[in-house]
Scaffold this motif. Structure first.
Motif, PDB file in Angstrom:
ATOM      1  N   LEU A 299     -16.146  41.625  20.991  1.00  0.00           N
ATOM      2  CA  LEU A 299     -14.784  42.156  21.099  1.00  0.00           C
ATOM      3  C   LEU A 299     -14.765  43.446  21.921  1.00  0.00           C
ATOM      4  O   LEU A 299     -13.764  43.749  22.567  1.00  0.00           O
ATOM      5  CB  LEU A 299     -14.238  42.456  19.696  1.00  0.00           C
ATOM      6  N   ALA A 300     -15.875  44.188  21.877  1.00  0.00           N
ATOM      7  CA  ALA A 300     -15.937  45.431  22.655  1.00  0.00           C
ATOM      8  C   ALA A 300     -15.904  45.135  24.152  1.00  0.00           C
ATOM      9  O   ALA A 300     -15.287  45.858  24.929  1.00  0.00           O
ATOM     10  CB  ALA A 300     -17.203  46.211  22.290  1.00  0.00           C
TER      11      ALA A 300
ATOM     12  N   LYS B 123     -12.379  44.295  24.996  1.00  0.00           N
ATOM     13  CA  LYS B 123     -11.525  45.476  25.047  1.00  0.00           C
ATOM     14  C   LYS B 123     -11.701  46.213  26.375  1.00  0.00           C
ATOM     15  O   LYS B 123     -10.733  46.638  26.995  1.00  0.00           O
ATOM     16  CB  LYS B 123     -11.816  46.402  23.870  1.00  0.00           C
ATOM     17  N   ASN B 124     -12.936  46.323  26.818  1.00  0.00           N
ATOM     18  CA  ASN B 124     -13.206  46.996  28.081  1.00  0.00           C
ATOM     19  C   ASN B 124     -12.507  46.306  29.254  1.00  0.00           C
ATOM     20  O   ASN B 124     -11.867  46.932  30.085  1.00  0.00           O
ATOM     21  CB  ASN B 124     -14.718  47.047  28.315  1.00  0.00           C
TER      22      ASN B 124
ATOM     23  N   GLU C  42      -8.859  46.917  29.070  1.00  0.00           N
ATOM     24  CA  GLU C  42      -8.539  48.300  29.436  1.00  0.00           C
ATOM     25  C   GLU C  42      -8.487  48.447  30.954  1.00  0.00           C
ATOM     26  O   GLU C  42      -7.582  49.073  31.501  1.00  0.00           O
ATOM     27  CB  GLU C  42      -9.572  49.264  28.831  1.00  0.00           C
TER      28      GLU C  42
ATOM     29  N   VAL D 123      -5.042  50.684  25.353  1.00  0.00           N
ATOM     30  CA  VAL D 123      -5.021  49.322  24.825  1.00  0.00           C
ATOM     31  C   VAL D 123      -5.261  49.365  23.322  1.00  0.00           C
ATOM     32  O   VAL D 123      -6.113  50.117  22.844  1.00  0.00           O
ATOM     33  CB  VAL D 123      -6.116  48.479  25.516  1.00  0.00           C
ATOM     34  N   ARG D 124      -4.495  48.573  22.587  1.00  0.00           N
ATOM     35  CA  ARG D 124      -4.665  48.518  21.130  1.00  0.00           C
ATOM     36  C   ARG D 124      -4.785  47.053  20.705  1.00  0.00           C
ATOM     37  O   ARG D 124      -4.068  46.196  21.211  1.00  0.00           O
ATOM     38  CB  ARG D 124      -3.440  49.151  20.466  1.00  0.00           C
ATOM     39  N   PHE D 125      -5.704  46.793  19.796  1.00  0.00           N
ATOM     40  CA  PHE D 125      -5.846  45.449  19.219  1.00  0.00           C
ATOM     41  C   PHE D 125      -5.146  45.401  17.869  1.00  0.00           C
ATOM     42  O   PHE D 125      -5.239  46.344  17.093  1.00  0.00           O
ATOM     43  CB  PHE D 125      -7.332  45.129  18.978  1.00  0.00           C
TER      44      PHE D 125
ATOM     45  N   VAL E 281      -2.742  41.984  21.708  1.00  0.00           N
ATOM     46  CA  VAL E 281      -3.104  43.182  22.433  1.00  0.00           C
ATOM     47  C   VAL E 281      -1.841  43.922  22.860  1.00  0.00           C
ATOM     48  O   VAL E 281      -0.947  43.339  23.471  1.00  0.00           O
ATOM     49  CB  VAL E 281      -3.979  42.844  23.655  1.00  0.00           C
TER      50      VAL E 281
ATOM     51  N   TYR F 227      -9.206  47.696  13.840  1.00  0.00           N
ATOM     52  CA  TYR F 227      -9.502  47.333  15.227  1.00  0.00           C
ATOM     53  C   TYR F 227      -9.623  48.556  16.127  1.00  0.00           C
ATOM     54  O   TYR F 227     -10.254  48.506  17.173  1.00  0.00           O
ATOM     55  CB  TYR F 227      -8.430  46.384  15.761  1.00  0.00           C
ATOM     56  N   ASP F 228      -8.994  49.670  15.697  1.00  0.00           N
ATOM     57  CA  ASP F 228      -9.069  50.869  16.541  1.00  0.00           C
ATOM     58  C   ASP F 228     -10.492  51.401  16.643  1.00  0.00           C
ATOM     59  O   ASP F 228     -10.795  52.210  17.522  1.00  0.00           O
ATOM     60  CB  ASP F 228      -8.145  51.968  15.988  1.00  0.00           C
TER      61      ASP F 228
ATOM     62  N   GLY G 288     -14.335  50.020  23.827  1.00  0.00           N
ATOM     63  CA  GLY G 288     -14.617  49.139  24.954  1.00  0.00           C
ATOM     64  C   GLY G 288     -16.024  49.341  25.509  1.00  0.00           C
ATOM     65  O   GLY G 288     -16.516  50.456  25.595  1.00  0.00           O
TER      66      GLY G 288
END
Lengths: 338, 799
Positions: A220-221, A224-225, A228, A241-243, A257, B478-479, B483
């Protein structure tokens, strides 16, 4: 003779002062310095001058000639310039006028789609396209949505026949790709999708971009990147960005997202309904069931996937209030997007 | 799922604010669609005591009342006949708002001030089943001990907050109060209260001697649990049940029906109550309906059943469509003496299919479609026993009939902690994972990296590590995910395929130098275009793919040509006063491989161009298209055509190497008129795939000749029907290697040219790459050309 030289020079001077055009000056030149010009005649008279004085007088004549030539040239240049200026002045145009021109425009969906694709291409994603008229198998079953699964309620589907439908998302290209290619896979899939829905925020046709990345150890990281980078390049550099947890049958975990509001920057406004956040897409870790359905070893590989509406991004980016404007093709709308 | 705060508090202590609770639920994956305050429906409506009633001086039917509103006295004019001095009645005061939205203001009635309006049951959205006093025609009268000034919300229980929670399809367990409460307990770190203690009851007889259950299809009905209630006293429910049902938007009916509805919301387990006397043979049979069987359901509709519909039958006939709706023949009535309660699990997709095919939908079917777990029947049974006992609604027969053969054992999975971290991309401490899972009622045993996890029975959605990772992160937050770039991963070459690159360049060309605006239109259109465009039978474009469930007939077939959409775009702009337009669209056209469709379609990328306006004609559009073809080095040709929707004398087919790829022409004025379009509309449409197949954006360098060229102009007089393009083609054919360019620079008819004839002037350019061209050579070629023109077109050199 000396007197004569002075006389002629003075005469030319006088005439030049009276002259008012390049042509007149040309006449003066001919009259005095031409082959049979008056001044030229002085040289011929030199033979009558006493030999002892000839050198001196000759020099004087020549000096006078140079003087005259200079005077004439100067005056001529003056009038030439003046006449040129006059001609240019007569050519004056009204530069504020316009005769019109041709300019086309590019639909905002195309514009935004290309910008977004460029971002992902830069990250190593290949662009793929797939059929819009899909089979139930690819649109639903391979994605972990068997017949009569409650998740089918999430999407109102247009059917062509029992097993053929208008794809409800670009996700079938996930399974189509995974069935034909081996990891690592990194694709983005733009295209039209269809849902039986029609109001100010839903069009029965809209455009999506699907993203899929399958390799070893995807998390998930990583997702997210990527998102972003997407958010920052599509909106502004400080977009966040927020999940939020969500559910899609083909991803687990699944997230909605949000991005920080493109209008107020997160302070809260009418567009984001005061929350500072705007929901833009759904994403998640590819459900291992989907990987296995597509013959990919879910113990070895994992992946992330995301999907969003290009129309929605375009609406946010340009502040377009109603999705239907995108498909009405009013020239006053289209011409805004050159 | 609507969840009243007061009901949730049965299960868990909630001390945080409503806003905080809502935020925490959202964080855990439960969107709050709406926070409803039912008291908003009842504004400024109070119980008041009538102190006096006097005749109205100007109206026989009206009376003037003085009332005690608790903190003040008010004067009310009323026409009500059912009230008298001393009654405590419902009054809408000045500024009141009724449930239907009506606002009440004080005013004069026939010259006398009235400071409000008495309300009856219908105005308060209450019925006789809620309160007997609400069932009569007249003013609502409170019990006499009601304190004057009491707000109606306090009396009917609407001082509450309802969270309308959006429940995702993977969490059917949360379509219940208990399910939402479990999530709240987890997010607040509170324990769940034990609400499942069985009360002391006195039983009457054995169920097994009166009832048997046979499940004929265990796949469709994995469990059927029945409980019998005897000596039933049908009566209204108590205040709490009625209030809660009202908050859920349901009307109270009677104790038995209310209990089934209450349990459905509370536990999420749909129930059904049969009147035992309707169970012919004392036997319940769960079976597929037989062909030709039908049942009239409670909503009064007759349903024709098939073998894919599961029914609950007695010995002879169906009594209910399983999981969907009961039959009108077996419901509870005022004379019911013995009730059989059903607690069952049905296969979700079968219920979904049945509900869809029959068009029958209920709170029960909605839940069965999403899935019911195996523990809910037991919880619902206990709750039912508690409620029946509380209401004194009857005496249970001893025991149950349960088709579940063996006890359900909870599923156990082993998940590596490192796998959870890998999925999340962050490191969550083992202790934290343990705490989170336990708060969600999972059992966890940690052994190094291995976590052995026992999954609670109501969480059938949990099957593997990804599910556990999701449980962890939605509670952990989730926060906390930061990333992480795809570093250490393989470098990959992204990009577009060559075909797509050309498409983008075509768009750039048309939007740029072409001066056209790109459009986006619907892929589905009205089938009427076939007729409007006079397409002949057998034209492939008439072979359209139909949508089974279109939004309307106007958007019911997949387009086989972009022209109708483009015409419509031009026409609607024209109607808005746009007198000049230039548009293009690249979109797909759709053709079936066969009909009916069993496979994907043939989807052809298609380009359509359109122009209209004073400065636009056939040649200007053709010029744009020719420029496009030249830009991508495609050799196109234009040949005579017969498209029925184009102007018969202003159209051509576009070909590449003799193969037709599209058309160009003026829309037939008769077609244009159908949309009140009275300008000339020029259209071109091509198969873009075929165009791209012949397109290239790359040509190797060609050396530029250093030698001078020779130009010749030739003017021919020909019959006016001769095509200049044909002549040009012939000139190029006979022009030899050194003819490098040939073009038409003038076409003339008029003085000096005989009627019926025209003069066409050509400019020819000859050049040699490796030497100076010999004038005689050129002259010889020109003679050849003149001869060929004469032979092929009867052309005479113009003097």
């Amino acid at each position: 003779m000396t007197e004569k030289i002075k006389q002629l020079v003075d005469k030319v001077k006088e005439l030049l002062e009276k002259a008012s055009s390049v042509a007149e000056i040309g006449d003066i030149r001919v009259t005095f310095l031409g082959k049979s010009g008056e001044y030229t005649g002085l040289l011929r008279g030199l033979k009558d001058v006493a030999p002892a004085e000839r050198g001196t007088i000759g020099k004087l004549i020549n000096e006078g000639k140079v003087r005259l030539e200079n005077m004439i040239a100067e005056k001529e240049a003056y009038f030439r310039k003046k006449e040129e200026a006059k001609k240019l002045a007569s050519e004056k145009i009204d530069v504020t006028l316009s005769k019109g021109y041709l300019i086309g425009s590019t639909h905002p969906i195309t514009k935004v789609k290309n910008e977004i694709l460029d971002t992902f291409i830069g990250l190593g994603f290949a662009v793929k396209e797939g059929p819009e008229i899909e089979t139930d198998y690819y649109n639903f079953q391979t994605l972990g949505i068997p017949a009569d699964h409650p998740a089918r309620d999430m999407q109102d589907t247009f059917y062509i026949s029992e097993n053929i439908l208008l794809r409800t998302h670009t996700s079938p290209m996930q399974s189509r790709t995974m069935l034909s290619e081996k990891p690592p896979i990194r694709i983005v899939v733009p295209g039209k999708v269809y849902r039986a829905d029609d109001d100010a925020t839903h069009s029965p046709i809209f455009n999506q971009i699907e993203g899929l990345c399958v390799e070893e150890g995807i998390s998930l990281a990583h997702l997210k990147n990527m998102l972003e980078i997407f958010a920052k390049s599509t909106f502004t550099k400080d977009t966040k960005v927020r999940f939020r947890p969500s559910y899609f049958p083909f991803t687990e975990p699944s997230v909605e997202v949000d991005i920080s509001c493109s209008m107020c920057g997160g302070k809260g406004c009418r567009l984001c309904k005061g929350t500072g956040w705007i929901e833009v897409l759904g994403a998640g870790i590819v459900n291992p069931v989907v990987l296995e359905n597509c013959g990919i070893d879910s113990k070895k590989y994992s992946g992330f996937a995301f999907g969003f509406g290009i129309d929605r991004i375009a609406m946010l980016k340009y502040g377009i209030p109603d999705i239907r404007l995108m498909y009405e093709n009013d020239v006053n709308f289209l011409k805004q997007y050159k | 799922m609507k969840a009243p705060l007061s009901w949730l508090k049965d299960y868990v202590d909630i001390t945080v604010s409503e806003e905080e609770l809502a935020a925490k639920l959202v964080g855990a994956g439960f969107e709050i669609e709406e926070v409803i305050r039912p008291s908003d429906d009842y504004v400024n409506i109070k119980a008041v005591k009538i102190l006096s009633m006097d005749k109205h001086p100007n109206a026989d039917k009206l009376r003037i009342c003085q009332v005690d509103a608790g903190d003040k006295r008010l004067q009310i004019v009323t026409a009500a006949t059912n009230v008298s001095v001393g009654d405590v009645v419902a009054l809408a005061l000045d500024g009141a708002k009724l449930p239907d939205g009506t606002c009440i203001k004080k005013g004069e009635l026939r010259g006398v001030l009235s400071e409000g309006m008495f309300c009856g049951g219908s105005e308060l959205k209450l019925t006789g089943a809620d309160y007997p006093a609400a069932g009569i025609d007249g003013v609502f009268i409170f019990p006499e001990d009601t304190v004057p000034g009491t707000d109606i919300n306090d009396f009917i229980g609407t001082n509450d907050v309802i969270f309308d929670v959006s429940v995702t399809a993977n969490r059917p367990d949360c379509n219940s109060i208990i399910g939402i409460a479990r999530e709240i307990a987890a997010v607040l770190g509170q324990p769940m209260k034990d609400t499942f203690r069985l009360p002391e009851i006195s039983e009457e007889g054995e169920i097994s001697s009166a009832l048997s259950v046979e499940v004929k299809d265990e796949e469709l009905c994995p469990r059927y649990l029945a409980k019998m209630l005897k000596e039933v006293k049908i009566a209204p429910s108590d205040e709490l049940i009625k209030r809660r049902l009202r908050l859920m938007g349901l009307r109270p009916i009677n104790n038995i029906v209310d209990i089934t509805n209450y349990v459905l919301f509370d536990i999420g387990q749909p129930m059904h109550a049969f009147d035992y006397k309707d169970i012919a043979g004392g036997k319940i049979v769960v079976r597929r309906a037989e062909k030709g069987e039908s049942i009239v359901t409670l909503d009064g509709t007759e349903n024709h059943l098939g073998e894919n519909n599961l029914v609950i039958a007695n010995r002879d006939i169906p009594m209910a469509v399983a999981g969907v709706m009961g039959g009108a023949n077996s419901g509870i009535s005022d004379t019911t003496d013995t009730v059989v309660f059903e607690f069952a699990r049905f296969k979700r997709d079968n219920i979904r299919k049945t509900a869809r095919t029959l068009g029958l939908h209920s709170d029960s079917s909605a839940r069965f479609e999403k899935g019911i777990d195996f523990i809910s029947q037991d919880l619902a049974l206990i709750r039912t026993i508690q409620l029946v006992t509380r209401l004194g609604a009857g005496r249970f027969a001893k025991g149950t009939v349960d088709t579940l053969k063996k006890a359900i054992t909870p599923a156990v999975i082993t998940v590596k902690k490192s796998k959870i971290d890998e999925i999340l991309g962050i490191d969550v401490e083992t202790k934290e994972i343990e705490r989170i899972l336990k708060s969600l009622q999972f059992d966890v045993v940690v052994n190094g990296d291995d976590m052995t996890i026992t999954i609670p029975a109501f969480r059938e959605d949990i099957v593997g590590a990804n599910d556990i990772a999701e449980e962890v992160i939605r509670m952990y937050g989730y926060d906390n995910i930061v990333g992480k770039p795809l570093d250490g991963k393989k470098l990959m070459q992204g990009g577009r395929n060559p075909r797509d690159r050309i498409v983008q360049k075509i768009k750039a060309f048309l939007s740029g130098i072409g001066g056209l605006s790109e459009t986006f239109s619907y892929s589905f259109i009205s089938p009427k275009f076939i007729e409007e465009f006079s397409l002949a039978e057998g034209d492939p474009r008439t072979n359209v793919i139909r949508i089974l469930n279109p939004l309307s007939e106007d958007v019911s077939v997949m387009r086989t040509t972009l022209a109708p959409s483009m015409f419509s775009i031009c026409a609607s702009n024209y109607a808005r006063g746009v007198k000049e337009g230039a548009f293009y669209e690249i979109g797909k056209t759709y053709f079936p491989k066969s009909l009916p469709m069993t496979d994907t379609a043939i989807e052809k990328e298609t380009l359509v161009l359109a122009t209209f306006g004073e400065k636009r004609d056939f040649y200007s559009l053709k010029g744009i298209f020719e420029a496009l073809a030249d830009r991508f080095n495609v050799a196109v040709d234009f040949i005579p055509s017969d498209e029925p929707f184009l102007h018969p004398y202003r159209q051509a087919f576009i070909t590449i190497a003799g193969k037709k790829i599209g058309y160009i022409g003026q829309l037939h004025p008769a077609v244009a008129k159908t949309r009140k379009f009275d300008a000339e509309l020029y259209l071109a449409e091509i198969d873009l795939d075929a165009f791209i197949d012949n397109a290239t954006d790359f040509l190797p360098f060609v050396a530029i000749s250093k030698f001078p060229s020779i130009q010749r102009d030739l003017a021919f007089v020909v019959d006016e029907n001769v095509y200049a393009g044909e002549m040009l083609k012939r000139i190029k054919a006979v022009g030899g290697d050194y003819l490098r360019q040939a073009s038409v620079f003038d076409v003339y008819q008029g003085i000096g040219v005989l009627p019926g004839k025209k003069s066409i002037a050509f400019n020819l350019l000859f050049r040699k790459d490796d030497g100076t061209l010999d004038g005689e050579e050129v002259s010889k070629t020109v003679d050849d050309i003149i001869a060929a023109m004469s032979a092929s077109f009867g052309a005479k050199l113009r003097d």
